[in-house]
Write an enzyme that holds these catalytic residues in place. Sequence first.
Site, PDB file in Angstrom:
ATOM      1  N   ARG A  90      28.472   2.395  20.785  1.00 52.96           N
ATOM      2  CA  ARG A  90      29.769   2.548  20.123  1.00 52.96           C
ATOM      3  C   ARG A  90      30.887   2.425  21.155  1.00 52.96           C
ATOM      4  NH1 ARG A  90      32.977   7.915  18.173  1.00 52.96           N
ATOM      5  NH2 ARG A  90      34.532   6.876  16.881  1.00 52.96           N
TER       6      ARG A  90
ATOM      7  N   GLY B 282       0.839  -1.196   0.000  1.00 52.06           N
ATOM      8  CA  GLY B 282       0.000   0.000   0.000  1.00 52.06           C
ATOM      9  C   GLY B 282       0.866   1.235   0.000  1.00 52.06           C
TER      10      GLY B 282
ATOM     11  N   ARG C 239      28.352  -3.222  20.457  1.00 51.20           N
ATOM     12  CA  ARG C 239      28.380  -3.531  19.017  1.00 51.20           C
ATOM     13  C   ARG C 239      29.473  -4.558  18.717  1.00 51.20           C
ATOM     14  NH1 ARG C 239      32.017   0.758  15.682  1.00 51.20           N
ATOM     15  NH2 ARG C 239      33.338   1.439  17.403  1.00 51.20           N
TER      16      ARG C 239
ATOM     17  N   ASP D  84       2.660   3.853 -11.343  1.00 54.69           N
ATOM     18  CA  ASP D  84       3.457   5.068 -11.530  1.00 54.69           C
ATOM     19  C   ASP D  84       4.001   5.560 -10.192  1.00 54.69           C
ATOM     20  OD1 ASP D  84       2.803   5.694 -14.469  1.00 54.69           O
ATOM     21  OD2 ASP D  84       0.807   5.550 -13.592  1.00 54.69           O
TER      22      ASP D  84
ATOM     23  N   PHE E  22      20.006   6.340  11.692  1.00 56.46           N
ATOM     24  CA  PHE E  22      19.540   6.110  10.328  1.00 56.46           C
ATOM     25  C   PHE E  22      18.383   5.115  10.260  1.00 56.46           C
ATOM     26  CE2 PHE E  22      24.130   7.252   9.244  1.00 56.46           C
ATOM     27  CZ  PHE E  22      23.812   8.600   9.111  1.00 56.46           C
TER      28      PHE E  22
ATOM     29  N   GLU F  68      19.410   2.490   3.086  1.00 61.65           N
ATOM     30  CA  GLU F  68      18.726   1.916   4.247  1.00 61.65           C
ATOM     31  C   GLU F  68      17.278   1.544   3.944  1.00 61.65           C
ATOM     32  OE1 GLU F  68      21.970   4.614   5.810  1.00 61.65           O
ATOM     33  OE2 GLU F  68      20.353   4.793   4.328  1.00 61.65           O
TER      34      GLU F  68
ATOM     35  N   HIS G 199      25.724   2.542  17.604  1.00 65.90           N
ATOM     36  CA  HIS G 199      25.956   3.975  17.822  1.00 65.90           C
ATOM     37  C   HIS G 199      24.677   4.594  18.391  1.00 65.90           C
ATOM     38  CE1 HIS G 199      29.200   2.721  15.264  1.00 65.90           C
ATOM     39  NE2 HIS G 199      29.799   3.905  15.332  1.00 65.90           N
TER      40      HIS G 199
ATOM     41  N   LEU H   1       3.539   3.175  -1.248  1.00 66.03           N
ATOM     42  CA  LEU H   1       4.090   2.898  -2.572  1.00 66.03           C
ATOM     43  C   LEU H   1       5.605   2.714  -2.544  1.00 66.03           C
ATOM     44  CD1 LEU H   1       1.809   5.227  -4.686  1.00 66.03           C
ATOM     45  CD2 LEU H   1       1.763   2.735  -4.537  1.00 66.03           C
TER      46      LEU H   1
END
Length: 602
Positions: free
Chosen positions: A456, A56, A293, A97, A373, A347, A397, A58
Amino acid sequence: RFVLSAGHASALLYSLLFLNGYDISIEELKRFRQLDSITPGHPENILTPGVEVTSGPLGQGFGNGVGMAIAERYLSSYFNRDGFSVVDHYTYVLASDGDLMEGISSEAAALAGHFKLNKLIVIWDNNKVTIDGPTSLAWSENVLERFHALGWYVQDIEDGYNLAKIEEAVRNAKEQKDKPSFISVRTHIGYGSRLQDDCRAHGAPLGKEAVEEMKKRFNWPLEEFYIPEEAWRYREEKIKNGVKMEEEWRRIFERYRENYPDLADLLLRCFNRDWGKEYKKYLPVFTEGMATRAASGKVLNAIAKHIPTMLVGSADLFESTNTYLHGLGDFQADNPLGRNIHYGVREHAMGAIMNGMAYHGGILPCGGTFLVFSDYMRPTIRLAAMAGLQVIYVFSHDSVWIGEDGPTHQPVEQLSSLRLIPNLWVIRPCDPNEVSVAWEIAIERKDGPTAIILTRQKVPVLDRNIYPTADNIKKGAYVLADTDSSPDIVILASGSEVHLALQAKRMLEDRGIKTRIVNMASFEIFEQQEEKYKLEVIPRNVRKVAIEAGRGLCWYKYVGENGLVISIERFGKSAPYQDLIKDFGFEGEKILYEILGHFKIS
């Protein structure tokens, strides 16, 4: 496999599923978009038989299709043997489209071309209309040239109602050996109605009069929901053929099982999301402090070889997120058995592709990037949670303590933001041994995605001869350090701030203030515990403090309106993290005096 990326055309999908014998009744077609029907306004994989993906928003389905094609490439290379193609299919995507306007489609298409996913076929419903009007209002690029440049085999059909031409194009696409296929099909929205080529046909009902007019134009009976006998016979034939095809595949699989019993057993387990128990024997036990990490990277590399269909990727941050599987190769066009997927700086595509692998089945997809991110891939995380997909996110991080990169890269609101997504489990372990347990939780959870939040900077290893075992984070939160009697203050914390809470406890108890520390690794898991346990951990009628290096609003549920939340309510700064800790007041003595001042303790 089929993906309707243009999810707004769901009525078409439901009708075709009905005609092809899926368990969708005429009554359900009549209840389109109504409360508790199985025919919602956009397709939902967990609701409607035959719907492959929840689409749904797009562009998402396009990325899912790429993920399915990657899954097919890897699994067929791993499991198939001469004479036994137990995994062998094409992935078809119907895109609009709007799908192709969304940037995620370009991200995902670039990867599909790079990986030469020749069993991926995208059909573009090129009707030149979006909700606001003709696509020419905002779109003038040469889409065919774009896909050609991205390494796709491109075909263009001017008459989208010439079925022979479409069939010929699909046959051409299936002959490709080293390119995914893109077929542009020129169509007309509202075809045959008074609203043909009109943007109003996108969502507004045509109305009874206009529908009758269109039926007359096509010599179709005026009866509502009319299904001719020919269609019923077609449906019955499809059901019979489907049964025969499944029986044939099962016969092939039984012979496969006789020849390759271990592979057959593994294939079934993978599609049932049973990743086995062997990996648990190799979960590391840590005795030295390190960034969580780094601990996560050690866990992954210890267990990955025991989960052979775990594919791990990163958006150009393998080294930083410690997600690379050493010695297991890179997934590439010439190495379909590589276990590391290089998504590049994409990402959003990474999230949709991981979802596609999970929709396909048989793959345990994991992907890593910086926590800040996660915003770039948030729509895909939301859909993974909505669709109940087992996807694992590695977000490193995790706070302003990343230091010199500054506020653009320092997450402040992301942790709280992720906790707001229903059915997403967010786990922020406080030391390396809790990282091992966090991975076990994520692997054993089958009904939704899990985000593991990692530092980190280096953190100590808690001495579990003094403190409860790391397994306790399986309850989400637990009492890490307590008093001999009822506490005067309860301090809740997650991740690296747990160690700061322990410092504060020692200082408070030097002043005779009995203090309990609660390690709040996962809100979502804690909320699933029995009320009795939750009240034992966080009792009522006691002063409460929460400490976390991020926005603090979510913590007030636990500390109450009179409690104290020590958090970060502004963006960060570029500086060494030790200087930032001082600047933001996340030091033991400053925490002590903030607690004393808030509760007016002399």
